[in-house]
Design an enzyme around this catalytic site. Sequence first.
Site, PDB file in Angstrom:
ATOM      1  N   GLY A  14       3.061  38.247  17.822  1.00 18.71           N
ATOM      2  CA  GLY A  14       3.320  37.056  18.631  1.00 18.71           C
ATOM      3  C   GLY A  14       3.908  35.878  17.879  1.00 18.71           C
ATOM      4  O   GLY A  14       3.766  34.737  18.312  1.00 18.71           O
ATOM      5  N   ARG A  67       4.948  52.947  35.748  1.00 17.38           N
ATOM      6  CA  ARG A  67       5.532  51.733  35.164  1.00 17.38           C
ATOM      7  C   ARG A  67       5.631  50.632  36.232  1.00 17.38           C
ATOM      8  O   ARG A  67       5.357  49.473  35.966  1.00 17.38           O
ATOM      9  CB  ARG A  67       6.933  52.082  34.633  1.00 17.38           C
ATOM     10  CG  ARG A  67       7.601  50.997  33.830  1.00 17.38           C
ATOM     11  CD  ARG A  67       8.928  51.488  33.276  1.00 17.38           C
ATOM     12  NE  ARG A  67       8.774  52.580  32.342  1.00 17.38           N
ATOM     13  CZ  ARG A  67       8.489  52.438  31.040  1.00 17.38           C
ATOM     14  NH1 ARG A  67       8.331  51.229  30.531  1.00 17.38           N
ATOM     15  NH2 ARG A  67       8.366  53.470  30.257  1.00 17.38           N
ATOM     16  N   MET A  92       6.864  45.612  23.793  1.00 17.48           N
ATOM     17  CA  MET A  92       7.482  46.902  23.511  1.00 17.48           C
ATOM     18  C   MET A  92       7.406  47.855  24.703  1.00 17.48           C
ATOM     19  O   MET A  92       6.997  49.010  24.571  1.00 17.48           O
ATOM     20  CB  MET A  92       6.839  47.522  22.264  1.00 17.48           C
ATOM     21  CG  MET A  92       7.041  46.685  21.011  1.00 17.48           C
ATOM     22  SD  MET A  92       8.785  46.287  20.724  1.00 17.48           S
ATOM     23  CE  MET A  92       8.746  45.735  19.024  1.00 17.48           C
ATOM     24  N   ARG A  93       7.789  47.348  25.883  1.00 17.81           N
ATOM     25  CA  ARG A  93       7.828  48.193  27.077  1.00 17.81           C
ATOM     26  C   ARG A  93       9.135  47.920  27.821  1.00 17.81           C
ATOM     27  O   ARG A  93       9.561  46.768  27.916  1.00 17.81           O
ATOM     28  CB  ARG A  93       6.678  47.839  28.033  1.00 17.81           C
ATOM     29  CG  ARG A  93       5.303  47.956  27.458  1.00 17.81           C
ATOM     30  CD  ARG A  93       4.664  49.281  27.694  1.00 17.81           C
ATOM     31  NE  ARG A  93       4.684  49.703  29.074  1.00 17.81           N
ATOM     32  CZ  ARG A  93       4.490  50.970  29.448  1.00 17.81           C
ATOM     33  NH1 ARG A  93       4.271  51.896  28.537  1.00 17.81           N
ATOM     34  NH2 ARG A  93       4.511  51.317  30.726  1.00 17.81           N
ATOM     35  N   LEU A  95      11.168  47.341  31.096  1.00 16.30           N
ATOM     36  CA  LEU A  95      10.774  46.806  32.400  1.00 16.30           C
ATOM     37  C   LEU A  95      11.383  47.640  33.520  1.00 16.30           C
ATOM     38  O   LEU A  95      12.489  48.161  33.396  1.00 16.30           O
ATOM     39  CB  LEU A  95      11.243  45.357  32.549  1.00 16.30           C
ATOM     40  CG  LEU A  95      10.668  44.326  31.580  1.00 16.30           C
ATOM     41  CD1 LEU A  95      11.092  42.923  32.012  1.00 16.30           C
ATOM     42  CD2 LEU A  95       9.162  44.419  31.484  1.00 16.30           C
ATOM     43  N   HIS A 111      15.772  40.551  20.233  1.00 13.35           N
ATOM     44  CA  HIS A 111      15.869  41.827  19.534  1.00 13.35           C
ATOM     45  C   HIS A 111      16.363  41.576  18.107  1.00 13.35           C
ATOM     46  O   HIS A 111      17.296  40.786  17.911  1.00 13.35           O
ATOM     47  CB  HIS A 111      16.814  42.775  20.267  1.00 13.35           C
ATOM     48  CG  HIS A 111      16.896  44.103  19.598  1.00 13.35           C
ATOM     49  ND1 HIS A 111      15.866  45.025  19.649  1.00 13.35           N
ATOM     50  CD2 HIS A 111      17.857  44.646  18.822  1.00 13.35           C
ATOM     51  CE1 HIS A 111      16.196  46.083  18.934  1.00 13.35           C
ATOM     52  NE2 HIS A 111      17.398  45.881  18.419  1.00 13.35           N
ATOM     53  N   ASP A 147      17.394  46.730  25.605  1.00 10.80           N
ATOM     54  CA  ASP A 147      18.103  45.817  24.695  1.00 10.80           C
ATOM     55  C   ASP A 147      19.574  45.702  25.077  1.00 10.80           C
ATOM     56  O   ASP A 147      20.470  45.879  24.241  1.00 10.80           O
ATOM     57  CB  ASP A 147      17.958  46.307  23.238  1.00 10.80           C
ATOM     58  CG  ASP A 147      16.501  46.373  22.802  1.00 10.80           C
ATOM     59  OD1 ASP A 147      15.696  45.540  23.254  1.00 10.80           O
ATOM     60  OD2 ASP A 147      16.167  47.284  22.019  1.00 10.80           O
ATOM     61  N   GLU A 176      15.049  34.508  14.145  1.00  5.57           N
ATOM     62  CA  GLU A 176      14.516  34.726  15.503  1.00  5.57           C
ATOM     63  C   GLU A 176      13.778  33.485  15.979  1.00  5.57           C
ATOM     64  O   GLU A 176      13.894  33.073  17.131  1.00  5.57           O
ATOM     65  CB  GLU A 176      13.555  35.918  15.517  1.00  5.57           C
ATOM     66  CG  GLU A 176      14.212  37.261  15.288  1.00  5.57           C
ATOM     67  CD  GLU A 176      13.241  38.415  15.495  1.00  5.57           C
ATOM     68  OE1 GLU A 176      12.491  38.420  16.478  1.00  5.57           O
ATOM     69  OE2 GLU A 176      13.212  39.325  14.633  1.00  5.57           O
TER      70      GLU A 176
HETATM   71  C1  GAR Z   1      10.351  40.783  16.603  1.00  9.08           C
HETATM   72  O1  GAR Z   1      11.052  41.056  15.423  1.00  9.08           O
HETATM   73  C2  GAR Z   1      11.192  41.119  17.818  1.00  9.08           C
HETATM   74  O2  GAR Z   1      12.543  40.815  17.650  1.00  9.08           O
HETATM   75  C3  GAR Z   1      10.978  42.606  17.930  1.00  9.08           C
HETATM   76  O3  GAR Z   1       9.605  42.759  17.674  1.00  9.08           O
HETATM   77  C4  GAR Z   1       9.177  41.746  16.756  1.00  9.08           C
HETATM   78  C5  GAR Z   1       7.967  41.075  17.348  1.00  9.08           C
HETATM   79  O4  GAR Z   1       7.435  40.148  16.449  1.00  9.08           O
HETATM   80  N1  GAR Z   1      11.353  43.108  19.204  1.00  9.08           N
HETATM   81  C6  GAR Z   1      11.978  44.277  19.385  1.00  9.08           C
HETATM   82  O5  GAR Z   1      12.205  45.058  18.491  1.00  9.08           O
HETATM   83  C7  GAR Z   1      12.376  44.569  20.824  1.00  9.08           C
HETATM   84  N2  GAR Z   1      13.219  45.723  20.900  1.00  9.08           N
HETATM   85  P1  GAR Z   1       6.485  38.988  16.955  1.00  9.08           P
HETATM   86  O6  GAR Z   1       5.388  39.691  17.771  1.00  9.08           O
HETATM   87  O7  GAR Z   1       5.940  38.376  15.715  1.00  9.08           O
HETATM   88  O8  GAR Z   1       7.286  38.052  17.800  1.00  9.08           O
END
Ligand code: GAR
Length: 206
Positions: A14, A67, A92-93, A95, A111, A147, A176
């Site tokens: 998070g 789902r 990580m799901r 939609l 992403h 994505d 990010e």
């Molecule tokens: C982040 O790097 C985000 O970009 C990635 O998961 C991580 C979550 O980190 N998302 C994906 O790979 C989506 N395909 P966080 O929980 O610390 O934000």
Amino acid sequence: MAKTKLGILISGRGSNMQSIARACSSGEVPAEVAVVVSNRADAAGLEWAADNGIPTAVFSHKDFESREAHDEAIVTRLQEAEVEWVCLAGYMRLLSSVFIDAFGNRVLNIHPSLLPSFPGLHGQRDAFDYGVAVSGCTVHIVDLELDHGPIVVQRAVPVEGCGDAGALADRILIEEHRAYPEALKRLLTEPWTLEGRRVAFGRGAS
Ligand code: GAR
């Protein structure tokens, strides 16, 4: 002016949720986080949200037959909180259309690669293993493909000097945390319109 209500969906740490919540608290993004939802009860980000006074909810996908049924429960919770925009932050799901039908183009995802390169679960590692010189992150509007939807913000990150994929992931994560608030701020404060796959700012009304 009433602040836009955000719902944030997480599956783990998070840290992007935190960057969004901090940008809302500081006033950089004119919104408030109304609820944080996770599909995993052990998502570390839930504790941070609760400690910071943000309502949380857990809907394990394992408790639902499909789902669609899982998404329906989450959408209902988001609507109870009067959420207008949804941010996927390490959720990580994939939609279903239940979600997109409820929120339209007001669902965002981040992403850790420069899409359309390296979608999927391991964006940073796949880019590192491929040997690219530049990677980065992408904030995009969510559609039904993984994505995939229209791109709002991308930030580039050089790979040189990263000894492994973990080092690259750390470098991308810093960007990010800048990109997600930037994308939200632009979408909430500037006129924009969708021209096919392109998010065009400044030329139409949102
Ligand atoms: C982040 O790097 C985000 O970009 C990635 O998961 C991580 C979550 O980190 N998302 C994906 O790979 C989506 N395909 P966080 O929980 O610390 O934000």
